[in-house]
Write a protein that holds these residues in place. Structure first.
Motif, PDB file in Angstrom:
ATOM      1  N   GLY A  12      19.759  65.715 -24.556  1.00 48.46           N
ATOM      2  CA  GLY A  12      19.353  64.456 -23.726  1.00 48.46           C
ATOM      3  C   GLY A  12      17.850  64.196 -24.064  1.00 48.46           C
ATOM      4  N   THR A  13      17.093  65.189 -24.225  1.00 54.06           N
ATOM      5  CA  THR A  13      15.682  65.098 -24.589  1.00 54.06           C
ATOM      6  C   THR A  13      15.071  65.265 -25.975  1.00 54.06           C
ATOM      7  N   HIS A  14      15.568  66.426 -26.480  1.00 53.51           N
ATOM      8  CA  HIS A  14      15.339  66.565 -27.818  1.00 53.51           C
ATOM      9  C   HIS A  14      16.366  66.388 -28.774  1.00 53.51           C
ATOM     10  N   PHE A  15      17.843  66.379 -28.487  1.00 51.91           N
ATOM     11  CA  PHE A  15      18.760  66.261 -29.045  1.00 51.91           C
ATOM     12  C   PHE A  15      19.906  65.380 -28.222  1.00 51.91           C
ATOM     13  N   SER A  16      20.900  64.978 -28.860  1.00 53.52           N
ATOM     14  CA  SER A  16      22.026  64.551 -28.230  1.00 53.52           C
ATOM     15  C   SER A  16      23.276  64.821 -29.138  1.00 53.52           C
ATOM     16  N   SER A  17      24.254  65.046 -28.519  1.00 54.05           N
ATOM     17  CA  SER A  17      25.502  65.586 -29.101  1.00 54.05           C
ATOM     18  C   SER A  17      26.070  64.493 -30.153  1.00 54.05           C
ATOM     19  N   ASP A  18      25.988  63.381 -29.932  1.00 55.28           N
ATOM     20  CA  ASP A  18      26.529  62.499 -30.531  1.00 55.28           C
ATOM     21  C   ASP A  18      25.610  62.151 -31.982  1.00 55.28           C
ATOM     22  N   LEU A  60      24.552  77.340 -22.592  1.00 60.11           N
ATOM     23  CA  LEU A  60      25.519  76.605 -23.266  1.00 60.11           C
ATOM     24  C   LEU A  60      26.452  75.672 -22.354  1.00 60.11           C
ATOM     25  N   SER A  61      26.548  74.385 -22.500  1.00 61.71           N
ATOM     26  CA  SER A  61      27.394  73.572 -21.661  1.00 61.71           C
ATOM     27  C   SER A  61      28.733  73.932 -21.982  1.00 61.71           C
ATOM     28  N   ARG A  62      29.660  74.033 -20.836  1.00 60.36           N
ATOM     29  CA  ARG A  62      30.951  74.044 -20.922  1.00 60.36           C
ATOM     30  C   ARG A  62      31.828  73.100 -21.975  1.00 60.36           C
ATOM     31  N   ARG A  63      31.099  72.000 -22.037  1.00 60.92           N
ATOM     32  CA  ARG A  63      31.875  70.955 -22.936  1.00 60.92           C
ATOM     33  C   ARG A  63      31.585  71.281 -24.300  1.00 60.92           C
ATOM     34  N   TYR A  64      30.821  72.014 -24.481  1.00 62.06           N
ATOM     35  CA  TYR A  64      30.680  72.537 -26.114  1.00 62.06           C
ATOM     36  C   TYR A  64      31.684  73.623 -26.416  1.00 62.06           C
ATOM     37  N   SER A  65      31.945  73.214 -27.790  1.00 59.32           N
ATOM     38  CA  SER A  65      33.131  74.335 -28.347  1.00 59.32           C
ATOM     39  C   SER A  65      32.373  75.535 -28.996  1.00 59.32           C
ATOM     40  N   GLY A  66      33.396  76.410 -29.145  1.00 61.22           N
ATOM     41  CA  GLY A  66      33.075  77.621 -29.854  1.00 61.22           C
ATOM     42  C   GLY A  66      32.376  77.368 -31.412  1.00 61.22           C
TER      43      GLY A  66
END
Lengths: 347, 347
Positions: free
Chosen positions: B52-58, B93-99
């Motif tokens: 959200g500051t240095h990168f965004s997952s989208d 690591l956020s729980r939302r992120y996958s392996g």
């Protein structure tokens, strides 16, 4: 408290650094610069402290969060037999936290750093909408060839721990109870064991200088979990005797059964005491105190296989690790996390 | 992808470490152990990368997040004139992120590490409900007395930058536009400049070995902000000529005015190009390429005071830093953060 980041950085600079000929550049450039000591090797470690996992803002005062974040890293240096030297502090600070919080966080961290002669020489700060996350990097130095590893335990070695076990888990239990009942009980020694754990750096240096330990590590996730890691690294097994466990001492008004105290000693995390093995010959003549710290023999190294627990009545059980696996994520609790690489085998 | 943390750690161990006589213990103990090179000093740096500051997952693929997290730290080593050696990676690591995400993150990070001969020797991992936060620690070595600092610029020195400026901000602009229109355009070179910035380590080593620069730093927060930090550290001022700025090259279909490209070159962050000063005598004979990298003279060091911008038509303006202050928190955007200590003066 801090009107701008540059004001904060000036405050950091004025508090962070101790004098020392090995430090060439501290806070204030692209990176820090240090001069390694000749004849020594450099130990590097990094430890995350995550809000909601390692601390919670309602139970842990900011000074404690700062103290514990550094203590985690210093305990790793102690486990390698090193003398701690420098630290870098990265903090992603939640917007919900105040300037007072960050000042008190650093106060707690700096106080511990000063006591161990550690200079804070750099770091990175971000303020963001998420949870507060701290990463402390510490360096230490150890004389060439004197590092203590997890992998040196031999069959027949005696297993020692330094200080009582389960004190941190007990303190957390009391803190939770206190919080629930609206009383903080922060004066209580048992709670302070949890809030301000003491890394055993002097003992670590003593063990490595005198070549006492065949292997060593620090107890961050509980004896049952960490001993297993040491055994896996050494390719051995182990037997622990409940009668030998140095149990934490609970205040009388906080009633706990012997069995509960044993559970805390076996599985409670965040004690940051050293776990080490000593050859049988050396163990026989080992004083009860080393570097001012009481050490307790708790069992012996056996051939590779499951970890065993011998009960007071002689019954033998399997000692199963009750650690926390981040990739399985079964539970949510304030518990220490696992560093990279402690587990070589399957778990 | 990873069923347990121990499986993940084994995967890390098999990918992380390059051979090297200086590495004594990598991932797998309480801490890492390295042997410092004689006659050299040790550079230490740490950089946060916050979702959200240095990168965004989208917008940022996992490989890019890993690459950029390490590139930030290697760029600091480059700015000091060091050769990068080791890295430690802490990730909450956020729980939302996958392996898959974490595997691809490390793939991007390891690919860059290998190219620069960097061994990943440790770290810490936590999975938690909050945002994903990465902290990369890098070490480098520099021959004794050859480190480049921010504080060495003298009045009359010429100011140089290595490579074109504003490319990362331009790539981010295009990425945003592309995302908005549903097309990723990841093949585009301009976007890759943003997603996979190249730290200038070889140039940094070249400048320090040949004692070319009187001062140096890396451009992480934009020329207007970073030059000011260099000037504050050196106690000098500076003048930049817009006519000399090496502007990023925008693809024709992405229409930008000259003024917009100038703005990106002056204030765009995350370029990770070196900014350095050279004495007037040395500057006269400086080749256009150093260590294979095109270098551009953009201005000169003046007496202490405000930074000046000279427009193509000769008009002079004040060059104000347009950086981001975490303690004021006026804006929310994907922008680089400030490291401890760049600013000695008030801002």
């Amino acid at each position: 408290v801090f009107k701008s980041e540059s004001q904060f950085v000036r405050w950091l600079q004025s508090h962070a650094t101790l004098a020392g000929s090995e430090l060439r550049l501290g806070i204030g450039d692209d990176a820090a610069l240090v001069r390694p000591l000749r004849g020594h090797e450099l130990i590097l470690t990094t430890d995350l402290s995550v809000e909601g996992t390692h601390f919670s803002s309602d139970m842990h005062p900011a000074e404690s969060v700062g103290h514990r974040a550094l203590a985690r890293a210093l305990s790793d240096i102690a486990a390698m037999g090193g003398k701690p030297k420098f630290a870098l502090v990265s903090i992603a600070l939640s917007r919900r936290y105040s300037g007072e919080w960050i000042r008190d966080f650093y106060k707690g961290l700096f106080r511990l750093a000063r006591r161990f002669g550690v200079s804070v020489i750099g770091g990175d700060t971000a303020v963001h909408p998420g949870l507060t996350i701290v990463d402390v990097i510490a360096t230490g130095e150890v004389q060439y060839g004197r590092v203590m590893r997890r992998s040196g335990a031999n069959v027949g070695d005696q297993i020692f721990v330094a200080g009582r076990l389960g004190g941190s888990a007990l303190g957390l239990k009391m803190l939770r109870a206190g919080t629930k009942h609206g009383s903080r009980e922060t004066q209580d020694a048992a709670i302070n064991v949890h809030l301000f754990p003491e890394p055993q750096c002097r003992l670590g240096e003593f063990l490595s200088k005198n070549r006492i330990a065949t292997s060593a590590m620090d107890l961050s996730d509980g004896l049952s979990t960490d001993l297993r890691r040491l055994c896996e690294a050494s390719g051995v097994g182990a037997r622990i005797h409940t009668s030998l466990l140095p149990l934490a001492i609970a205040p009388p008004r906080f009633r706990l059964t012997l069995r509960e105290l044993e559970r805390l000693a076996l599985h409670g995390g965040e004690d940051y005491k050293l776990l080490f093995t000593v050859s049988p010959r050396r163990a026989r003549s080992l004083p009860r105190k080393l570097a001012g710290m009481e050490v307790f023999r708790v069992g012996e190294i056996t051939k590779a296989g499951a970890l065993a627990l011998v009960r007071d009545d002689g019954r033998k059980e399997r000692l199963l690790p009750q650690g926390y696996d981040h990739f399985r994520c079964r539970t949510k609790r304030i518990e220490p996390l696992r560093k990279h690489g402690p587990s070589f085998g399957s778990s």
